[in-house]
Scaffold this motif. Sequence first.
Motif, PDB file in Angstrom:
ATOM      1  N   ARG A 349     -35.500 -75.404  -5.004  1.00 51.99           N
ATOM      2  CA  ARG A 349     -34.372 -76.231  -4.566  1.00 51.99           C
ATOM      3  C   ARG A 349     -34.118 -77.394  -5.522  1.00 51.99           C
ATOM      4  O   ARG A 349     -32.976 -77.753  -5.813  1.00 51.99           O
ATOM      5  CB  ARG A 349     -34.657 -76.762  -3.164  1.00 51.99           C
ATOM      6  CG  ARG A 349     -33.462 -77.291  -2.403  1.00 51.99           C
ATOM      7  CD  ARG A 349     -33.889 -77.669  -0.990  1.00 51.99           C
ATOM      8  NE  ARG A 349     -32.751 -77.805  -0.115  1.00 51.99           N
ATOM      9  CZ  ARG A 349     -32.026 -78.914  -0.004  1.00 51.99           C
ATOM     10  NH1 ARG A 349     -32.335 -79.976  -0.736  1.00 51.99           N
ATOM     11  NH2 ARG A 349     -31.006 -78.958   0.837  1.00 51.99           N
ATOM     12  N   GLU A 350     -35.201 -77.987  -6.018  1.00 55.46           N
ATOM     13  CA  GLU A 350     -35.075 -79.156  -6.895  1.00 55.46           C
ATOM     14  C   GLU A 350     -34.497 -78.792  -8.254  1.00 55.46           C
ATOM     15  O   GLU A 350     -34.079 -79.671  -9.014  1.00 55.46           O
ATOM     16  CB  GLU A 350     -36.441 -79.825  -7.066  1.00 55.46           C
ATOM     17  CG  GLU A 350     -37.468 -79.010  -7.851  1.00 55.46           C
ATOM     18  CD  GLU A 350     -38.113 -77.887  -7.051  1.00 55.46           C
ATOM     19  OE1 GLU A 350     -38.889 -77.109  -7.644  1.00 55.46           O
ATOM     20  OE2 GLU A 350     -37.832 -77.791  -5.830  1.00 55.46           O
ATOM     21  N   LEU A 382     -32.469 -73.502   1.039  1.00 51.93           N
ATOM     22  CA  LEU A 382     -31.310 -74.203   0.481  1.00 51.93           C
ATOM     23  C   LEU A 382     -30.606 -75.090   1.497  1.00 51.93           C
ATOM     24  O   LEU A 382     -29.866 -76.003   1.111  1.00 51.93           O
ATOM     25  CB  LEU A 382     -30.312 -73.179  -0.072  1.00 51.93           C
ATOM     26  CG  LEU A 382     -30.775 -72.353  -1.276  1.00 51.93           C
ATOM     27  CD1 LEU A 382     -29.803 -71.216  -1.551  1.00 51.93           C
ATOM     28  CD2 LEU A 382     -30.919 -73.233  -2.507  1.00 51.93           C
ATOM     29  N   TYR A 385     -29.417 -81.207   2.995  1.00 49.29           N
ATOM     30  CA  TYR A 385     -28.538 -81.999   2.127  1.00 49.29           C
ATOM     31  C   TYR A 385     -28.955 -81.839   0.673  1.00 49.29           C
ATOM     32  O   TYR A 385     -30.133 -81.959   0.326  1.00 49.29           O
ATOM     33  CB  TYR A 385     -28.557 -83.466   2.546  1.00 49.29           C
ATOM     34  CG  TYR A 385     -27.751 -83.710   3.799  1.00 49.29           C
ATOM     35  CD1 TYR A 385     -26.395 -84.030   3.737  1.00 49.29           C
ATOM     36  CD2 TYR A 385     -28.336 -83.567   5.053  1.00 49.29           C
ATOM     37  CE1 TYR A 385     -25.653 -84.225   4.884  1.00 49.29           C
ATOM     38  CE2 TYR A 385     -27.604 -83.756   6.210  1.00 49.29           C
ATOM     39  CZ  TYR A 385     -26.260 -84.084   6.116  1.00 49.29           C
ATOM     40  OH  TYR A 385     -25.524 -84.261   7.264  1.00 49.29           O
ATOM     41  N   LEU A 386     -27.963 -81.578  -0.178  1.00 54.48           N
ATOM     42  CA  LEU A 386     -28.190 -81.328  -1.594  1.00 54.48           C
ATOM     43  C   LEU A 386     -27.320 -82.278  -2.413  1.00 54.48           C
ATOM     44  O   LEU A 386     -26.165 -82.537  -2.067  1.00 54.48           O
ATOM     45  CB  LEU A 386     -27.833 -79.878  -1.922  1.00 54.48           C
ATOM     46  CG  LEU A 386     -28.365 -79.268  -3.213  1.00 54.48           C
ATOM     47  CD1 LEU A 386     -29.891 -79.186  -3.175  1.00 54.48           C
ATOM     48  CD2 LEU A 386     -27.793 -77.852  -3.382  1.00 54.48           C
ATOM     49  N   ARG A 387     -27.883 -82.775  -3.510  1.00 48.11           N
ATOM     50  CA  ARG A 387     -27.133 -83.690  -4.371  1.00 48.11           C
ATOM     51  C   ARG A 387     -26.039 -82.928  -5.128  1.00 48.11           C
ATOM     52  O   ARG A 387     -26.271 -81.845  -5.670  1.00 48.11           O
ATOM     53  CB  ARG A 387     -28.072 -84.344  -5.381  1.00 48.11           C
ATOM     54  CG  ARG A 387     -27.374 -85.398  -6.269  1.00 48.11           C
ATOM     55  CD  ARG A 387     -28.305 -85.883  -7.369  1.00 48.11           C
ATOM     56  NE  ARG A 387     -29.469 -86.558  -6.814  1.00 48.11           N
ATOM     57  CZ  ARG A 387     -29.519 -87.859  -6.521  1.00 48.11           C
ATOM     58  NH1 ARG A 387     -28.439 -88.614  -6.712  1.00 48.11           N
ATOM     59  NH2 ARG A 387     -30.622 -88.398  -6.045  1.00 48.11           N
ATOM     60  N   PHE A 397     -24.631 -86.683  -1.471  1.00 46.21           N
ATOM     61  CA  PHE A 397     -25.436 -85.666  -0.809  1.00 46.21           C
ATOM     62  C   PHE A 397     -24.571 -84.960   0.219  1.00 46.21           C
ATOM     63  O   PHE A 397     -23.940 -85.606   1.065  1.00 46.21           O
ATOM     64  CB  PHE A 397     -26.664 -86.311  -0.136  1.00 46.21           C
ATOM     65  CG  PHE A 397     -27.734 -86.683  -1.117  1.00 46.21           C
ATOM     66  CD1 PHE A 397     -28.717 -85.753  -1.454  1.00 46.21           C
ATOM     67  CD2 PHE A 397     -27.752 -87.926  -1.728  1.00 46.21           C
ATOM     68  CE1 PHE A 397     -29.705 -86.086  -2.373  1.00 46.21           C
ATOM     69  CE2 PHE A 397     -28.727 -88.268  -2.644  1.00 46.21           C
ATOM     70  CZ  PHE A 397     -29.715 -87.351  -2.963  1.00 46.21           C
TER      71      PHE A 397
END
Length: 402
Positions: A349-350, A382, A385-387, A397
């Motif tokens: 994910r990162e 996944l 919250y994702l940047r 986010f």
Amino acid sequence: MCERTGLPPLGADDNAIDALVQAKSLVSSGIKTLGLIVNPIAGMGGRVGLKGTDGVEVLAEARRRGARPLSNERALQTLQYLAATCAPLHLVTAAGELGEDVARAAGLDPLVVYRPCADLSGPGATRNAALAMARAGVDLVLFAGGDGTARDVLAVVADRIPLLGIPTGVKMYSAVFATTPRNAGQLLGDFLASAPSVSVREAEVMDIDEAAMREDRVSTQLYGYARSLYQRHRVQNAKSGSVLGADAALDAASAQVAQQMQPGCLYLLGPGTTTRRVMNALGLPSTLLGVDAVLDGQRIAADLDEQALLRLMDGRPTRIVVGVLGGHGSLFGRGNQQFSAEVIRRVGREGIVVIAAMDKLVSLDGGCLRVDTGDAEVDALLSGYLRVHTGPDRTTFFKVRA
């Protein structure tokens, strides 16, 4: 009698004709009747780096590259959920791999109303099956495929019968698809139960402009409007273009992503015009509808499939750079299936870098990004919250959900 080409058919044998008569009596019973059509080759080209599976030559190339059918597997997810619902239903379908096999695998007992000739497949089989179901008077046509399958069904039923697509193709720009196979099953369960959250809307059926694709441009064409089931969060919107005025912010965000690339790290840039901006900032050519690999400021490989990506990644730190498909907010699972669940799992994910215009994010129906990798564990990985990079020194986010 066996129909080889054209419309209208009734089926390939007397049994199918008898079943069609029986199906009409089921429809008059007051219990909802669903018509199921599966395009068994839909989606085969995705992981092997093809842009679809339309046409005999493309299908042969997909098989040569080791592609395997995915459509029945994904349709089974929908039907297993449907089989577990308490609401009564009748199911009619086409023979064998066009629907009957997967329906029986899910524990359902379908009525077969269309049996194609051995040499009739592809659009002809889909259209003939759709016409048989229309003649049976089904309440809904449920189909598993991509935009090409949606076009074929629409060409027969027009706006007379509502549609719902189980997403199994390579590209799914149309608004008739559920966001995932599981969500299709949940939506159908609510439809059968007459839940007030389910409505029928007018939905665009779109497909990629192949002439533009050959000129390395992404352009979609509207083929018509279908009546389609709708439920918030479970059905996608059609693909949309870029929002006016967003180009400068995207250019700046993409240039910043390019500047921040680390030496010795492999960067895999997904399809689309957003990631092309990153390649432009690097001064590199790009494959508009494919996945390219960049290492130490150089493009080391182009238009890669899943297996080529896995080989390149071996022993290297890796990042995936992707844009957002406008309209329905797809992050993975629409047009970039080269980024398979296994590729994403290995990157983590990162290691995912997302670039999108803020206006595009704000306009998304449901207020979230969508993932549909075909793997529940990876979809869960996944989610959250994702940047997202939205401009120079600007990130936000944004929620991701399956």
